[in-house]
Write an enzyme that holds these catalytic residues in place. Structure first.
Site, mmCIF file in Angstrom:
data_model
loop_
_atom_site.group_PDB
_atom_site.id
_atom_site.type_symbol
_atom_site.label_atom_id
_atom_site.label_comp_id
_atom_site.label_asym_id
_atom_site.label_seq_id
_atom_site.Cartn_x
_atom_site.Cartn_y
_atom_site.Cartn_z
ATOM 1 N N GLU A 328 -0.960 -13.373 -9.165
ATOM 2 C CA GLU A 328 -1.340 -11.966 -9.277
ATOM 3 C C GLU A 328 -2.645 -11.731 -8.541
ATOM 4 O O GLU A 328 -3.624 -12.455 -8.754
ATOM 5 C CB GLU A 328 -1.553 -11.574 -10.748
ATOM 6 C CG GLU A 328 -0.318 -11.527 -11.581
ATOM 7 C CD GLU A 328 -0.602 -10.958 -12.967
ATOM 8 O OE1 GLU A 328 0.328 -10.411 -13.573
ATOM 9 O OE2 GLU A 328 -1.750 -11.063 -13.450
ATOM 10 N N CYS A 329 -2.674 -10.744 -7.676
ATOM 11 C CA CYS A 329 -3.888 -10.310 -6.984
ATOM 12 C C CYS A 329 -4.585 -11.497 -6.314
ATOM 13 O O CYS A 329 -4.124 -11.979 -5.302
ATOM 14 C CB CYS A 329 -4.814 -9.560 -7.945
ATOM 15 S SG CYS A 329 -6.049 -8.533 -7.117
ATOM 16 N N GLY A 330 -5.686 -11.985 -6.869
ATOM 17 C CA GLY A 330 -6.349 -13.138 -6.271
ATOM 18 C C GLY A 330 -5.452 -14.353 -6.189
ATOM 19 O O GLY A 330 -5.493 -15.121 -5.220
#
Length: 438
Positions: A328-330
């Site tokens: 997720e994201c990073g």
């Protein structure tokens, strides 16, 4: 089951000092021998860790846009055994989205009203005196059904300033629960996504102790305790999210730390084993894990260390040959081919996806997301609708893999951040909050 009484700390806008008030209040009440349950209204990734440090008890997000009533009830049930609830709002009290989600617009006011928690409004009174009462009165009258405890006046310049401001509040019939003198040292360090993470604070415990002493000196704690109340909301502990696998290797360090607490708590409550590991310490995920989950965080600040973490990268690649990996994201950025830092240097990442992201080419991405899965991801089949939140500055330079989902903002506009899928590997820029029920 009796719901513990609570209050919600909010403000007219961000930057008024409500987080400092929140942390000081949590610790001061805990020092008084109370069991204090913190919550965060809205999709904030960072504040719950600060709350936990101050209260000694895990904090959870409550979100009236992304969560249905059963999930909100399940999260509210985490307050069982507490003497008092203290929740912190996001942004301004009535700030949310135009289009409703599962339950509402995602405002702190909706959370307070649903839970029956009176609002403590933190007002920054710099540059005004009696006029602050008009602001407070407007907030109280905007929704007359919203329970209101009173105000805490922040950054008061002098005894005269306090007298004039109190005069206005008295005229407006607004209880003053505290007056905080202006102090430049009562701030938390920030960076591009807001506050730094709790684990990065140079001396968080000392700071929290200082906030508590400051609140104790200038705020009527007994009045706040008396004002605390709760509504008849239904607690449904069985509605927490189910785990996507039995043995979940969860990355946890300064680069990967933004997993919603209610997700991980739901996984544990259902009997899943959480196996933490640190990519920054060059640790590989457990070989017998069924799933590797890389949460969001700040990989752009640690890109050189991730690039050099060969044990981590080799272990993750080996896992992905036969078992699922999700980021997720990073975490999504780290699964890609490369990450360009703010100086323009390309750092090789894990390479399980073809994604290349850039922090040099900054683009602000913020808001709720509704995703319709085109392919399966851990825990969810293709066709499932999910609700989440996106908050990052990185931009996509290359995204050659198949899209994971159609992704829409809170008003229904389709966006380009579709996520990616390649083999057993999936990734999204949005942080998962809940499966959508409608």
């Amino acid at each position: 089951m009796t719901n513990p009484p609570g209050v919600l700390i909010s403000a007219p806008s961000s930057g008024t000092g409500k987080t400092t008030v929140m942390l000081g209040l949590l610790r001061a009440l805990a020092e008084d021998g109370m069991v204090v349950q913190p919550f965060k209204s809205g999709p904030d990734y960072i504040d719950p860790a600060f709350h936990r440090a101050a209260a000694g008890r895990a904090s959870f997000n409550l979100d009236s846009w992304a969560m249905g009533p059963s999930l909100i009830g399940a999260i509210a049930a985490q307050a069982t055994g507490a003497d008092i609830v203290v929740a912190e709002g996001s942004m301004g009290l009535f700030d949310g989205v135009a289009k409703t989600g599962e339950s509402g617009h995602g405002t702190s006011a909706e959370t307070a009203q649903r839970m029956g928690w009176p609002v403590v409004l933190v007002l920054d009174v710099v540059g005004q005196a009696q006029s602050a009462a008009a602001t407070a009165l407007g907030f109280r009258m905007y929704n007359p059904e919203l329970p209101f405890a009173g105000v805490i006046l922040n950054r008061c310049a002098s005894p005269r300033h306090e007298r004039l401001t109190r005069l206005g509040m008295e005229r407006a019939g607004m209880p003053v629960l505290g007056v905080l003198p202006r102090r430049g040292d009562l701030t938390l360090p920030e960076r591009h996504l807001g506050l730094i993470q709790a684990i990065e604070h140079p001396d968080l415990e000392k700071a929290i102790v200082g906030y508590a002493a400051f609140l104790r000196e200038h705020v009527d704690l007994e009045a706040i305790k008396r004002a605390a109340s709760s509504g008849p909301y239904r607690q449904t502990s069985s509605a927490l999210p189910r785990p996507p696998a039995q043995r979940i290797a969860l990355a946890q360090d300064a680069a990967f730390s933004f997993a919603y607490p209610h997700l991980v708590e739901g996984w544990r409550a259902a009997g899943a084993e959480i196996l933490p590991f640190s990519p920054l310490a060059d640790e590989a995920p457990a070989k017998d894990s069924d799933l590797v989950w890389l949460p969001g965080g700040y990989p752009e600040l640690h890109a050189d260390r991730i690039a050099a973490a060969e044990t981590f990268k080799t272990g993750l690649r080996a896992h992905a040959k036969t078992k699922p990996v999700h980021g997720e994201c990073g975490g999504y950025m780290a699964l890609g081919r490369g990450l360009i830092d703010k100086e323009g240097q390309l750092h090789p990442m894990v390479g399980l996806l073809g994604l290349v992201t850039s922090y040099e080419k900054r683009k602000f991405n913020l808001g709720y997301r509704r995703a319709e899965l085109l392919e399966q991801m851990p825990g969810f089949s293709a066709g499932t609708a999910l609700r989440g939140h996106e908050f990052h500055y990185s931009s996509i330079v290359e995204q050659p893999d198949a899209p994971l989902a159609k992704v829409f903002d809170a008003e229904g506009a389709e966006g380009p951040q579709t996520g990616s899928v390649r083999g057993n590997v999936t990734g999204t820029f949005f942080h998962l909050i809940a499966e959508a029920s409608g």
